[in-house]
Write an enzyme that holds these catalytic residues in place. Structure first.
Site, PDB file in Angstrom:
ATOM      1  N   TYR A  60     -11.986  54.663  96.542  1.00 22.18           N
ATOM      2  CA  TYR A  60     -12.908  54.693  95.358  1.00 22.18           C
ATOM      3  C   TYR A  60     -11.912  55.099  94.178  1.00 22.18           C
ATOM      4  O   TYR A  60     -11.917  56.331  93.916  1.00 22.18           O
ATOM      5  CB  TYR A  60     -14.232  55.172  95.702  1.00 22.18           C
ATOM      6  CG  TYR A  60     -14.955  54.816  96.737  1.00 22.18           C
ATOM      7  CD1 TYR A  60     -14.795  53.651  97.427  1.00 22.18           C
ATOM      8  CD2 TYR A  60     -16.213  55.412  97.212  1.00 22.18           C
ATOM      9  CE1 TYR A  60     -15.520  53.151  98.678  1.00 22.18           C
ATOM     10  CE2 TYR A  60     -16.831  55.000  98.276  1.00 22.18           C
ATOM     11  CZ  TYR A  60     -16.442  53.824  99.067  1.00 22.18           C
ATOM     12  OH  TYR A  60     -17.199  53.362 100.021  1.00 22.18           O
ATOM     13  N   HIS A 129     -12.450  54.678 107.584  1.00 27.57           N
ATOM     14  CA  HIS A 129     -13.258  53.773 106.844  1.00 27.57           C
ATOM     15  C   HIS A 129     -13.247  52.217 107.307  1.00 27.57           C
ATOM     16  O   HIS A 129     -14.160  51.641 107.388  1.00 27.57           O
ATOM     17  CB  HIS A 129     -12.477  53.777 105.418  1.00 27.57           C
ATOM     18  CG  HIS A 129     -13.516  53.323 104.266  1.00 27.57           C
ATOM     19  ND1 HIS A 129     -12.937  53.421 102.912  1.00 27.57           N
ATOM     20  CD2 HIS A 129     -14.400  52.528 104.319  1.00 27.57           C
ATOM     21  CE1 HIS A 129     -14.004  52.882 102.194  1.00 27.57           C
ATOM     22  NE2 HIS A 129     -14.849  52.231 102.999  1.00 27.57           N
ATOM     23  N   LEU A 210     -29.898  48.831  99.338  1.00 27.72           N
ATOM     24  CA  LEU A 210     -30.788  47.826  98.571  1.00 27.72           C
ATOM     25  C   LEU A 210     -30.021  46.523  98.257  1.00 27.72           C
ATOM     26  O   LEU A 210     -30.331  45.795  97.207  1.00 27.72           O
ATOM     27  CB  LEU A 210     -30.880  48.729  97.111  1.00 27.72           C
ATOM     28  CG  LEU A 210     -31.633  49.873  97.115  1.00 27.72           C
ATOM     29  CD1 LEU A 210     -31.741  50.817  95.946  1.00 27.72           C
ATOM     30  CD2 LEU A 210     -33.036  49.876  97.762  1.00 27.72           C
ATOM     31  N   GLY A 211     -29.206  46.126  99.288  1.00 25.37           N
ATOM     32  CA  GLY A 211     -28.676  44.703  99.109  1.00 25.37           C
ATOM     33  C   GLY A 211     -27.860  44.488  98.110  1.00 25.37           C
ATOM     34  O   GLY A 211     -27.876  43.558  97.255  1.00 25.37           O
TER      35      GLY A 211
END
Length: 344
Positions: A60, A129, A210-211
């Site tokens: 990230y 990952h 949460l999509g």
């Protein structure tokens, strides 16, 4: 102040808050960069509310997410959290070109780099990952086992791993947690991956609970995507699928009104009611959204509520990713190669 309760993750004694904080969006993987000072405020607010599990990755940014968390955890704050980070996706050129690497030497190199980036001497939970199809999982986990013995990591996790991979990895060293996409939006892990985790006593950490923001902002979330936000390419957000999924959101929203909560709280509560071995990691960059997510811990659902939500979720349309990217998910974990894309 509302304090988030705790639960055990896995069977090795790892205890975390009932929900964690996904920190991916704090770095520019979603197409826009956030001020580090504001992200540190969100992290501090989360910790002060009892959230202990912070989730990041060396991918990230790349690396900047680890740096932000390092600054947030300076001083006594470090002792209040469990830090989960990941390695195994190497960024070749900024946040575009990527390749999976599970080489044992690289695993140790990545661990040492993350320790420096965050400014700590031990990682609480270190995930692979993505599974490197060119390297036997036994070799990668073997390297992590050595890191555990050296005191550089406490627990080992896998992300986007197939049932077979999970079993093989667990035979080398106990796996504490498996991170996977699971929500009202995406339920394909329920058939094989989740039962495998439960059979082996492995904790379940749903990402994108949460999509990808759909159940927090509704269909209008698409309007706020940056031009280079990878979510624009997701099938569920496109064309007829999106038009159909707008109806799904309205049904969830209607049910949320009856339960006197928000759609995002309802979606998270559904996950939390799946079992005490589940710890979702909703991501946010706003304190008001953080407070909403924390409120989901206290939403009570009946069996009838659960069944109604599952009936609604069954009508969601669209794959998780495009066909090319789906090759990199747990369903096709033994099928090379890994394509260049924005990872969750």
């Amino acid at each position: 102040m509302i304090i988030v309760p705790r639960r055990k993750l896995g069977s090795q004694g790892f205890e975390v808050s009932t929900i964690g904080l996904g920190c991916m969006g704090m770095s520019p993987l979603h197409g826009s960069s956030k001020p580090a000072e504001q992200m540190i405020e969100v992290i501090h607010a989360a910790v002060e509310s009892g959230i202990t599990l912070l989730d990041t990755s060396d991918l990230y940014g790349p690396y900047t997410n680890n740096n932000i968390i390092g600054k947030a955890l300076e001083g006594e704050m470090r002792h209040k959290v469990q830090l989960a980070t990941k390695f195994g996706i190497k960024s070749l050129s900024g946040d575009t070109g990527m390749v999976v690497c599970g080489d044992p030497a690289y695993a140790k190199e990545a661990c040492n780099a993350s320790l420096i980036q965050v400014g700590i001497d031990c990682i609480d939970l270190f995930y692979i990952h993505r599974v490197d199809t060119k390297v036997p999982i036994e070799m990668t986990v073997g390297a992590l086992k050595e890191l555990v013995e050296e005191g550089k990591i406490k627990y080992i996790g896998l992300s986007e791993a197939s049932p077979e991979t999970i079993r093989r990895a667990h035979a080398v060293h106990p796996i504490t947690a498996v991170q996977l996409e699971w929500s009202l939006w995406t339920r394909d892990a329920e058939e094989e991956v989740i039962p495998t985790c439960r059979q082996l006593g492995i904790g379940i950490v749903p990402f994108s609970p949460l999509g990808k923001g759909f159940f927090s902002a509704g269909p209008k979330v698409v309007e706020n995507f940056a031009s280079n936000d990878f979510r624009r390419s997701l099938p569920k957000f496109q064309g007829e699928n999106l038009e159909h999924n707008k109806i799904v959101f309205e049904r969830v929203n209607e049910m949320a009104r009856k339960k006197q909560c928000t759609p995002s709280q309802l979606a998270l509560a559904w996950l939390l009611h799946q079992g005490e071995d589940v710890c979702p990691i909703p991501g946010t960059t706003k304190i008001e959204n953080l407070k909403q997510n924390i409120g989901s811990v206290f939403v009570k659902l009946t069996m009838e509520d659960m069944l109604e939500l599952e009936s609604i979720a069954a009508s969601v349309k669209g794959e998780r990713y495009s066909p090319a990217v789906m090759q990199d998910t747990w369903k096709y974990a033994n099928t090379p190669p890994f394509s260049s894309w924005q990872a969750a």
